[in-house]
Scaffold this motif. Structure first.
Motif, PDB file in Angstrom:
ATOM      1  N   SER A   1       1.143  -0.985   0.146  1.00 10.97           N
ATOM      2  CA  SER A   1       0.175  -0.106   0.264  1.00 10.97           C
ATOM      3  C   SER A   1       1.124   1.317   0.285  1.00 10.97           C
ATOM      4  O   SER A   1       1.813   0.887   0.648  1.00 10.97           O
ATOM      5  CB  SER A   1      -0.851   0.121   1.025  1.00 10.97           C
ATOM      6  N   MET A   2       0.189   2.096  -0.595  1.00  7.49           N
ATOM      7  CA  MET A   2       1.518   3.637  -1.069  1.00  7.49           C
ATOM      8  C   MET A   2       1.299   3.735   0.285  1.00  7.49           C
ATOM      9  O   MET A   2       0.343   4.193   1.152  1.00  7.49           O
ATOM     10  CB  MET A   2       0.564   4.500  -1.745  1.00  7.49           C
ATOM     11  N   ASP A   3       2.574   4.751   0.638  1.00  8.54           N
ATOM     12  CA  ASP A   3       2.562   5.180   1.927  1.00  8.54           C
ATOM     13  C   ASP A   3       2.112   6.638   1.960  1.00  8.54           C
ATOM     14  O   ASP A   3       1.514   7.464   0.802  1.00  8.54           O
ATOM     15  CB  ASP A   3       4.196   5.850   2.438  1.00  8.54           C
ATOM     16  N   PRO A   4       0.933   7.363   3.172  1.00  8.31           N
ATOM     17  CA  PRO A   4      -0.056   8.160   2.519  1.00  8.31           C
ATOM     18  C   PRO A   4       0.383   9.140   2.864  1.00  8.31           C
ATOM     19  O   PRO A   4       0.154  10.389   2.500  1.00  8.31           O
ATOM     20  CB  PRO A   4      -0.768   8.039   3.988  1.00  8.31           C
ATOM     21  N   ASP A   5       1.464   8.933   3.307  1.00  6.46           N
ATOM     22  CA  ASP A   5       2.647  10.820   2.819  1.00  6.46           C
ATOM     23  C   ASP A   5       3.211  11.187   1.827  1.00  6.46           C
ATOM     24  O   ASP A   5       3.569  11.913   1.397  1.00  6.46           O
ATOM     25  CB  ASP A   5       3.396  10.847   3.674  1.00  6.46           C
ATOM     26  N   TRP A   6       3.237  10.041   0.829  1.00  4.55           N
ATOM     27  CA  TRP A   6       3.787  10.054  -0.584  1.00  4.55           C
ATOM     28  C   TRP A   6       2.667  10.248  -1.580  1.00  4.55           C
ATOM     29  O   TRP A   6       1.405  10.300  -1.223  1.00  4.55           O
ATOM     30  CB  TRP A   6       4.400   8.664  -1.126  1.00  4.55           C
ATOM     31  N   PRO A   7       3.023  11.628  -2.602  1.00  2.25           N
ATOM     32  CA  PRO A   7       2.067  11.783  -3.425  1.00  2.25           C
ATOM     33  C   PRO A   7       1.536  10.880  -4.354  1.00  2.25           C
ATOM     34  O   PRO A   7       2.365   9.543  -5.074  1.00  2.25           O
ATOM     35  CB  PRO A   7       2.956  13.412  -4.377  1.00  2.25           C
ATOM     36  N   VAL A   8       0.414  11.339  -5.152  1.00  2.11           N
ATOM     37  CA  VAL A   8      -0.189   9.929  -6.046  1.00  2.11           C
ATOM     38  C   VAL A   8      -0.677  10.216  -7.179  1.00  2.11           C
ATOM     39  O   VAL A   8      -0.417   9.018  -7.987  1.00  2.11           O
ATOM     40  CB  VAL A   8      -1.576   9.221  -4.803  1.00  2.11           C
ATOM     41  N   ILE A   9      -1.488  11.863  -7.101  1.00  2.00           N
ATOM     42  CA  ILE A   9      -1.519  11.558  -8.718  1.00  2.00           C
ATOM     43  C   ILE A   9      -0.522  13.217  -9.153  1.00  2.00           C
ATOM     44  O   ILE A   9       0.330  13.806  -8.296  1.00  2.00           O
ATOM     45  CB  ILE A   9      -3.154  12.456  -8.178  1.00  2.00           C
TER      46      ILE A   9
ATOM     47  N   ARG B   1       5.379   9.358 -10.784  1.00  2.00           N
ATOM     48  CA  ARG B   1       6.659   8.674 -10.752  1.00  2.00           C
ATOM     49  C   ARG B   1       7.084   8.082  -9.775  1.00  2.00           C
ATOM     50  O   ARG B   1       7.684   6.988  -9.525  1.00  2.00           O
ATOM     51  CB  ARG B   1       7.601  10.559 -11.222  1.00  2.00           C
ATOM     52  N   MET B   2       6.051   8.740  -8.951  1.00  2.00           N
ATOM     53  CA  MET B   2       6.511   7.842  -7.239  1.00  2.00           C
ATOM     54  C   MET B   2       5.471   6.406  -6.923  1.00  2.00           C
ATOM     55  O   MET B   2       6.459   5.776  -7.080  1.00  2.00           O
ATOM     56  CB  MET B   2       5.929   9.195  -5.870  1.00  2.00           C
ATOM     57  N   ARG B   3       4.757   6.389  -7.951  1.00  2.00           N
ATOM     58  CA  ARG B   3       4.012   5.407  -7.662  1.00  2.00           C
ATOM     59  C   ARG B   3       4.441   4.436  -8.497  1.00  2.00           C
ATOM     60  O   ARG B   3       4.634   2.748  -8.416  1.00  2.00           O
ATOM     61  CB  ARG B   3       2.493   5.081  -8.015  1.00  2.00           C
ATOM     62  N   THR B   4       5.501   4.674 -10.081  1.00  2.00           N
ATOM     63  CA  THR B   4       5.997   4.163 -11.020  1.00  2.00           C
ATOM     64  C   THR B   4       7.579   3.424 -10.248  1.00  2.00           C
ATOM     65  O   THR B   4       7.919   1.927 -10.397  1.00  2.00           O
ATOM     66  CB  THR B   4       6.204   4.273 -12.295  1.00  2.00           C
ATOM     67  N   ASN B   5       8.069   4.314  -9.314  1.00  2.00           N
ATOM     68  CA  ASN B   5       9.750   4.358  -8.773  1.00  2.00           C
ATOM     69  C   ASN B   5       9.102   2.820  -7.703  1.00  2.00           C
ATOM     70  O   ASN B   5       9.738   2.034  -7.704  1.00  2.00           O
ATOM     71  CB  ASN B   5       9.969   5.561  -8.077  1.00  2.00           C
ATOM     72  N   ALA B   6       8.224   3.571  -6.666  1.00  2.00           N
ATOM     73  CA  ALA B   6       7.422   2.297  -5.695  1.00  2.00           C
ATOM     74  C   ALA B   6       7.386   1.119  -6.152  1.00  2.00           C
ATOM     75  O   ALA B   6       7.699   0.319  -5.644  1.00  2.00           O
ATOM     76  CB  ALA B   6       6.244   3.103  -4.508  1.00  2.00           C
ATOM     77  N   VAL B   7       6.347   0.955  -6.966  1.00  2.00           N
ATOM     78  CA  VAL B   7       6.376  -0.112  -7.545  1.00  2.00           C
ATOM     79  C   VAL B   7       7.406  -1.125  -8.260  1.00  2.00           C
ATOM     80  O   VAL B   7       7.478  -2.227  -7.705  1.00  2.00           O
ATOM     81  CB  VAL B   7       4.491  -0.712  -8.496  1.00  2.00           C
ATOM     82  N   GLU B   8       8.139  -0.359  -8.513  1.00  2.63           N
ATOM     83  CA  GLU B   8       9.224  -1.356  -9.499  1.00  2.63           C
ATOM     84  C   GLU B   8      10.244  -1.628  -8.250  1.00  2.63           C
ATOM     85  O   GLU B   8      11.276  -2.742  -8.122  1.00  2.63           O
ATOM     86  CB  GLU B   8       9.679  -0.257 -10.518  1.00  2.63           C
ATOM     87  N   LEU B   9      10.923  -0.694  -7.391  1.00  2.00           N
ATOM     88  CA  LEU B   9      11.939  -0.698  -6.292  1.00  2.00           C
ATOM     89  C   LEU B   9      10.986  -1.190  -5.394  1.00  2.00           C
ATOM     90  O   LEU B   9      11.738  -2.648  -5.171  1.00  2.00           O
ATOM     91  CB  LEU B   9      11.402   0.302  -5.695  1.00  2.00           C
ATOM     92  N   PHE B  10       9.322  -1.838  -4.535  1.00  2.00           N
ATOM     93  CA  PHE B  10       9.088  -2.950  -3.983  1.00  2.00           C
ATOM     94  C   PHE B  10       8.861  -4.093  -4.291  1.00  2.00           C
ATOM     95  O   PHE B  10       9.733  -5.108  -4.042  1.00  2.00           O
ATOM     96  CB  PHE B  10       7.835  -2.900  -3.855  1.00  2.00           C
ATOM     97  N   THR B  11       9.050  -4.404  -6.141  1.00  2.00           N
ATOM     98  CA  THR B  11       8.839  -5.810  -6.521  1.00  2.00           C
ATOM     99  C   THR B  11      10.743  -5.531  -6.845  1.00  2.00           C
ATOM    100  O   THR B  11      10.832  -7.281  -6.743  1.00  2.00           O
ATOM    101  CB  THR B  11       8.429  -5.416  -7.958  1.00  2.00           C
ATOM    102  N   GLN B  12      11.050  -5.113  -7.086  1.00  2.00           N
ATOM    103  CA  GLN B  12      12.795  -5.361  -7.314  1.00  2.00           C
ATOM    104  C   GLN B  12      13.064  -6.433  -6.681  1.00  2.00           C
ATOM    105  O   GLN B  12      13.937  -7.303  -6.107  1.00  2.00           O
ATOM    106  CB  GLN B  12      13.187  -4.437  -7.862  1.00  2.00           C
TER     107      GLN B  12
END
Length: 286
Positions: free
Chosen positions: A190-198, A204-215
């Motif tokens: 789940s995305m950190d609630p303090d991070w931007p979403v839209i 950019r934040m969502r893309t980087n987060a899902v790639e980094l967490f998956t990796q």
């Protein structure tokens, strides 16, 4: 996947038995051909029953593997069983089916709500972080098709917890687990609630987060494949971002440094049952 790439083909003849069909034909459940090998022969109502009970593609494949293993043994022993007997034996992990098992089949728990992922698979292609890699959509679907119901259930459990965390705006560590038979790690976060979403920053934040967490999840559990899902909340709606990584495992100092912090919870190996019957200690919802 191209037809030439398919290594495991199940040959199945589905027929509609008429009232005048001789008993020996009606009871024929397989044929071994000198040219194409083992052929399953299944009445249409039994075939629909198989699909209705199992639902998950890999479970259907495993059922026909089991059927191919036990039917020649039953014929040699002179034991006649019905399709529900085979189904009960498969679901119960019995060595051989036994006649008259249909009563136990009525105790089978079809916990669709516990493993069904169809609602998050809809329009999956438009939620992949690298849409230009068009084959990622098929590969993600393939990874779910290659695993049994138990893995769908484990993914769903983590999905529900992550959704609740997003709904409540509560930070939570990402989940990850691996299925060694397919060399794949599944990650849900789940995305950190303090991070931007839209907006540009949020995308950019969502893309980087899902790639980094998956990796990181794939690296931590040392698998070749990683499938990741990131859940974000915008108002009353949720955003789902998917990621697929398929590359050989190799040492990575950046990921080692990331994992030196408690990014994930502790990992442990355990066996998870795919099927439940009423009266089982592991029956869901009790």
């Amino acid at each position: 996947m191209k037809g030439v790439d398919l290594l495991d083909l199940k040959k199945i003849v589905v027929f509609l038995p008429g009232r005048l069909l001789p008993a020996d034909c009606r009871e024929t459940k397989f044929h071994v051909s000198a040219t194409v090998g083992f052929i399953h022969i299944v009445a249409a109502h039994d075939y629909l029953g198989i699909l209705d009970k199992l639902r998950v593609p890999d479970d259907v494949r495993l059922y026909f593997e089991y059927r191919e293993l036990v039917l020649p043994q039953l014929r040699e022993a002179g034991v006649v069983v019905e399709e529900p007997d085979i189904m009960v034996a498969f679901l119960s992990e019995m060595d051989l089916p036994e006649p008259g098992s249909i009563e136990k089949l009525r105790a089978f728990v079809q916990d669709v709500g516990g493993f069904d992922l169809s609602y998050i698979m809809r329009d999956l292609q438009s939620h992949i972080v690298n849409p230009e890699r068009s084959t990622d959509y098929y590969r993600i679907m393939e990874e779910f098709a290659r695993v049994p119901r138990s893995i769908w259930r484990e993914f769903k459990r983590r999905l529900v917890v992550s959704l609740e965390a997003s709904k409540a705006g509560t930070p939570r560590r990402p989940f990850r687990f691996a299925f060694p038979m397919t060399d794949c790690t599944f990650m849900v976060a789940s995305m950190d609630p303090d991070w931007p979403v839209i907006g540009e920053d949020g995308i950019r934040m969502r893309t980087n987060a899902v790639e980094l967490f998956t990796q990181a999840a794939k690296y931590d559990l040392k698998t070749r494949i990683g499938v990741g899902l990131l859940i974000s909340k915008v108002g009353d709606h949720f955003l789902l971002d998917w990621c697929l990584i398929d590359e050989p495992w190799s040492a990575n100092a950046k990921l080692e440094d990331l994992l030196s912090t408690p990014l994930f919870g502790p990992a442990r190996e355990r066996v998870v049952d795919s099927y439940h019957f009423r009266g089982d200690n592991a029956e869901p919802g009790t």
